[in-house]
Design an enzyme around this catalytic site. Structure first.
Site, PDB file in Angstrom:
ATOM      1  N   SER A  80       0.806  -1.226   0.000  1.00 52.54           N
ATOM      2  CA  SER A  80       0.000   0.000   0.000  1.00 52.54           C
ATOM      3  C   SER A  80       0.833   1.267   0.000  1.00 52.54           C
ATOM      4  CB  SER A  80      -0.942   0.015   1.209  1.00 52.54           C
ATOM      5  OG  SER A  80      -0.197   0.080   2.411  1.00 52.54           O
ATOM      6  N   ASP A 108      -1.294  -8.172   9.485  1.00 53.41           N
ATOM      7  CA  ASP A 108      -0.034  -7.779  10.121  1.00 53.41           C
ATOM      8  C   ASP A 108       0.941  -8.917   9.883  1.00 53.41           C
ATOM      9  OD1 ASP A 108       2.110  -7.284  11.802  1.00 53.41           O
ATOM     10  OD2 ASP A 108       0.876  -6.698  13.513  1.00 53.41           O
ATOM     11  N   SER A 115      15.639  -6.276   1.338  1.00 51.48           N
ATOM     12  CA  SER A 115      16.485  -5.963   2.490  1.00 51.48           C
ATOM     13  C   SER A 115      16.746  -4.459   2.488  1.00 51.48           C
ATOM     14  CB  SER A 115      17.779  -6.785   2.428  1.00 51.48           C
ATOM     15  OG  SER A 115      18.632  -6.477   3.514  1.00 51.48           O
ATOM     16  N   TYR A 130      17.227  -1.539  13.293  1.00 45.08           N
ATOM     17  CA  TYR A 130      16.780  -1.873  11.934  1.00 45.08           C
ATOM     18  C   TYR A 130      17.789  -2.730  11.176  1.00 45.08           C
ATOM     19  CZ  TYR A 130      15.176  -0.771   7.129  1.00 45.08           C
ATOM     20  OH  TYR A 130      14.740  -0.827   5.833  1.00 45.08           O
ATOM     21  N   LYS A 150      17.711  -6.542   8.721  1.00 50.56           N
ATOM     22  CA  LYS A 150      17.987  -6.632   7.291  1.00 50.56           C
ATOM     23  C   LYS A 150      19.181  -7.550   7.020  1.00 50.56           C
ATOM     24  CE  LYS A 150      14.625  -3.996   5.949  1.00 50.56           C
ATOM     25  NZ  LYS A 150      13.532  -4.517   5.107  1.00 50.56           N
TER      26      LYS A 150
END
Length: 283
Positions: free
Chosen positions: A21, A73, A151, A165, A169
């Protein structure tokens, strides 16, 4: 399956995109729709999904194309399994799975709660893992399909301010590299994408808490548009690339990160030290 922004897809192509989205997910969905693919877009917010569906349909769809939107989710395994099950029941087995759903918190490590770190791993890593597990039976049965794991450049080298974060990744890189050899004999391909900073709502959110040191490090590299990244992803798929690294900087980093990381660390440390000296001089 041939994928490129200049070539139409087979009329029965079905692509499932998480995070569809907004950002890279939405841009990739738009390009795939232009090529003739039917889409399943998965995200958390129904209103954003509906707006995206309408925008894609305004581009013009062929008679056989459909755009299905499902709220889920991705950090919730049961929701993922239901959404992908519904997608397969409605549009058939997927030819493509693209995992774009992700969240990022950028701040000094001491300011990041453990809950933030746990949430990032739940969404970014396990969210992709759950989706891959959910589509594999259908792909394996047909002995065809391709999985694209998105990633980040900070999945190649840890960056100041991204301690919540970046590890998520890195984990995706390990997952994709491990699966590559396992999936190949099953007729299933996999690619991993290392986007640079990309002009998306997520980047705007990161910038709200991004330390000054991180801002200065990030400013040394070009910010891409989501559309540019989307076209690079699909070009990489056309050329059957495992590693898709948009731009020269990411390509060099992806190929040579182990060799050049000491130089990059020294360069980044210089930026951080200069920033701190300036800050102390103003205090």
């Amino acid at each position: 399956m041939s994928v490129a922004h200049s070539s139409p897809l087979p009329s029965d192509t079905h692509a499932i995109i998480t995070g569809g989205s907004s950002g890279i997910g939405r841009a990739t969905a738009a390009v795939l729709a232009q090529q003739g693919a039917s889409l399943t877009l998965i995200a958390r917010t129904a209103s954003k999904l509906e707006e995206t569906r309408q925008a894609i349909e305004r581009q013009g769809l062929q008679n056989s194309q459909q755009v299905l939107t499902l709220t889920a989710d991705v950090s919730d395994r049961a929701q993922v399994e239901k959404a992908i099950g519904d997608a397969i029941a409605t549009l058939g087995p997927p030819d493509l799975l693209i995992t774009c759903a992700g969240i990022a918190h950028c701040d000094y490590f001491q300011n990041l709660s453990l809950e933030m770190c746990e949430q990032a791993m739940a969404v970014n890593y396990f969210g992709s893992l759950y989706c891959i597990r959910a589509v594999l039976p259908a792909m394996e049965q047909r002995r065809q399909g391709h999985i694209v794991v998105v990633s980040s450049g900070v999945g190649l080298i840890g960056l100041y301010g991204y301690s919540a974060y970046s590890p998520t990744k890195f984990a995706l890189r390990g997952l994709a590299e491990s699966l590559r050899g396992e999936l190949k004999p099953l007729g299933i391909g996999i690619s991993i994408v290392y986007p640079p900073d990309t002009d998306t709502p997520q980047l705007a959110q990161e910038n709200l808490t991004k330390p000054l040191e991180t801002q200065r490090i990030s400013s040394t590299a070009k910010t891409w548009t989501a559309e540019q990244v989307a076209h690079t992803i699909l070009s990489g798929l056309k050329n059957k690339k495992f590693m898709i690294a948009p731009g020269q900087e990411m390509t060099v980093l992806a190929r040579l990160h182990s060799l050049i990381s000491p130089l990059l660390h020294r360069y980044f440390d210089g930026i951080v030290a200069k920033t701190r000296r300036e800050r102390q001089s103003h205090d």
